[in-house]
Design an enzyme around this catalytic site. Structure first.
Site, short mmCIF file in Angstrom:
data_model
loop_
_atom_site.label_atom_id
_atom_site.label_comp_id
_atom_site.label_asym_id
_atom_site.label_seq_id
_atom_site.Cartn_x
_atom_site.Cartn_y
_atom_site.Cartn_z
N ARG A 162 11.50 -9.38 -17.81
CA ARG A 162 10.24 -9.94 -17.29
C ARG A 162 9.63 -10.96 -18.25
NH1 ARG A 162 8.15 -4.17 -15.02
NH2 ARG A 162 8.99 -4.42 -12.92
N GLY A 179 8.29 -3.62 -5.49
CA GLY A 179 7.28 -3.24 -4.49
C GLY A 179 6.74 -4.45 -3.75
N LYS A 206 15.92 6.89 1.28
CA LYS A 206 15.07 7.41 2.35
C LYS A 206 14.77 6.43 3.46
CE LYS A 206 12.31 10.67 -0.33
NZ LYS A 206 10.97 10.80 -0.88
N GLY A 258 14.40 -2.56 -6.88
CA GLY A 258 14.88 -2.05 -8.15
C GLY A 258 16.36 -1.70 -8.22
#
Ligand code: AMP
Length: 398
Positions: free
Chosen positions: A35, A379, A200, A356
């Site tokens: 980052r 996100g 999921k 991720g």
């Protein structure tokens, strides 16, 4: 907003919201500086123009105000090194006397890093007075923190109102992220395949629903595929399954058929007798997994099936691994998908990898330079593809 690349920052102090939320070990050493490295071109452009740079970021999730553990001072030396030895000043507060004083004494070509924004609870609350105090530090505001663009925090969004439109900028990280995300969501060349994997269904419902209006094909792999298999009457043994999402899976399949979107589920799976790296393994049709066994990767037929779709596509979006790629025996499917994406990209397709685990997978397999774009914002990227307006993007553009 003004275009970053063509603007000259000469004589200006640029207040840049960066995402320096990097992992530190217990000796406060940076274990992954991706980052920080991402923000360097933005900083260098401003310095080269003859401007001054003030950097603000959060680090971790401090609960009770200032603590050594979450201090950005641990990043100063490495940042200076990444900037080729440029002096990096540090203010032990992000507002207040010391910050303002240090900022006022800076010379062109210098960099000041402010202390962790989240030492103030006002940051996450999006407090206007706090945002205004921050805004006083710079002549212009540059948002280069895509990773927090889905948060309406003081420094990522609320601060925008204290800068007129011509003094608001996307930094180069943000510009790259927004351009490639917009290309996929709004200007995709067809066929457009979205490859969605991971654990999921519940985490990916919104993104799949939004993509049903845009993609021509959706590949579903990873643990979430088994909820779809069971919803269609398949036998999935002990594979991951969200029983409370069976209706959702059925609904998605129905909507896809109505909209003419082709959903591809893995025809076969690598199965294991336990969730462990040293499990016994075998192969079975994904809809006929024996009792006591679980699907932990897509099988070789499924790899071929998915590769065929990927290689015919002009636009590719990938989020989520095809199996438990952290364990070597269950990483084949994820690797094969990465190879197919790299191949399609080399033949002119535009490929965007985000989230991720898929980013970790392309890094691990050495495919980072073989795809068109790797998104750094997990996100934020997911929310963008769910069709949400990201406050950090809207604030710059408004
Ligand atoms: P997500 O964060 O939802 O993208 O999920 C990523 C995680 O899903 C990774 O840690 C994978 O190990 C896990 N995963 C992928 N495939 C499977 C599977 N078949 N069974 C269990 N976990 C899986």
């Amino acid at each position: 907003m003004t275009d970053f690349s063509t603007h000259s920052f000469s004589g200006q102090t640029a207040l840049i919201r960066v995402d320096f939320n990097v992992p530190l070990n217990d000796k406060f050493e940076i274990t992954d500086d991706t980052r920080m490295r991402a923000a360097i071109p933005t900083i260098q452009k401003i310095l080269k123009d003859g401007g001054k740079v003030i950097l603000m970021s959060h680090l971790g999730r401090p609960k009770d105000g200032p603590t050594d553990k979450y201090s950005l001072k641990h990043l100063v030396a490495h940042l200076s090194q990444l900037l080729g030895g440029t002096t990096v000043l540090f203010a032990n507060d992000c507002i207040g006397e010391q910050a303002y004083l240090t900022a006022s004494m800076m010379r062109a070509g210098e960099v000041l890093l402010l202390e962790n924004l989240r030492f103030y609870k006002e940051e996450e609350k999006g407090d206007e007075a706090f945002a205004e105090k921050l805004s006083k530090l710079g002549d212009v505001w540059v948002n280069d923190a895509f990773g927090t663009a889905h948060r309406a925090h003081a420094s990522t969004a609320v601060i925008a109102k204290f800068f007129p439109a011509e003094k608001r900028f996307f930094g180069l990280v943000m510009e790259g992220e927004v351009k490639s995300a917009e290309k996929v969501l709004h200007k995709a060349d067809k066929p457009f395949v979205a490859i969605i994997g991971g654990a999921k269904v519940s985490d990916k419902i919104l993104i799949i629903e939004n993509l049903l209006d845009r993609a021509t094909d959706i590949i579903i792999g990873g643990g979430m595929a088994y909820t779809f298999m069971k919803a269609q009457g398949g036998k999935i043994g002990n594979s991951l399954c969200e029983d409370d999402r069976l209706d959702t899976a059925t609904e998605i399949l129905k909507k896809a058929a109505e909209k003419g979107v082709c959903i591809h589920l893995p025809s076969d799976s690598v199965i294991a007798d336990k969730f462990a790296a040293d499990a016994q393994t075998s192969v079975a049709p994904s809809n006929n997994i024996p009792d006591g066994w679980m699907g932990l990767d897509i099988g070789s037929m499924a790899c071929q099936q998915f590769a065929n779709v990927i290689k015919q596509s002009k636009t590719i979006l990938w989020n989520g691994p095809m199996g438990v790629f952290e364990m070597p025996r269950f990483q084949h499917g994820t690797k094969e998908v990465a190879i197919a994406i790299a191949d399609a990209t080399s033949h002119g397709a535009f490929s965007l990898v985000g989230g991720g685990d898929s980013v970790a997978a392309v890094n691990q397999f050495g495919f980072t330079d073989k795809v068109s774009y790797v998104s750094t914002g997990g996100g934020a990227m997911l929310e963008y593809f769910e069709g949400k307006v990201l406050p950090g993007i809207a604030a710059v553009k408004q």
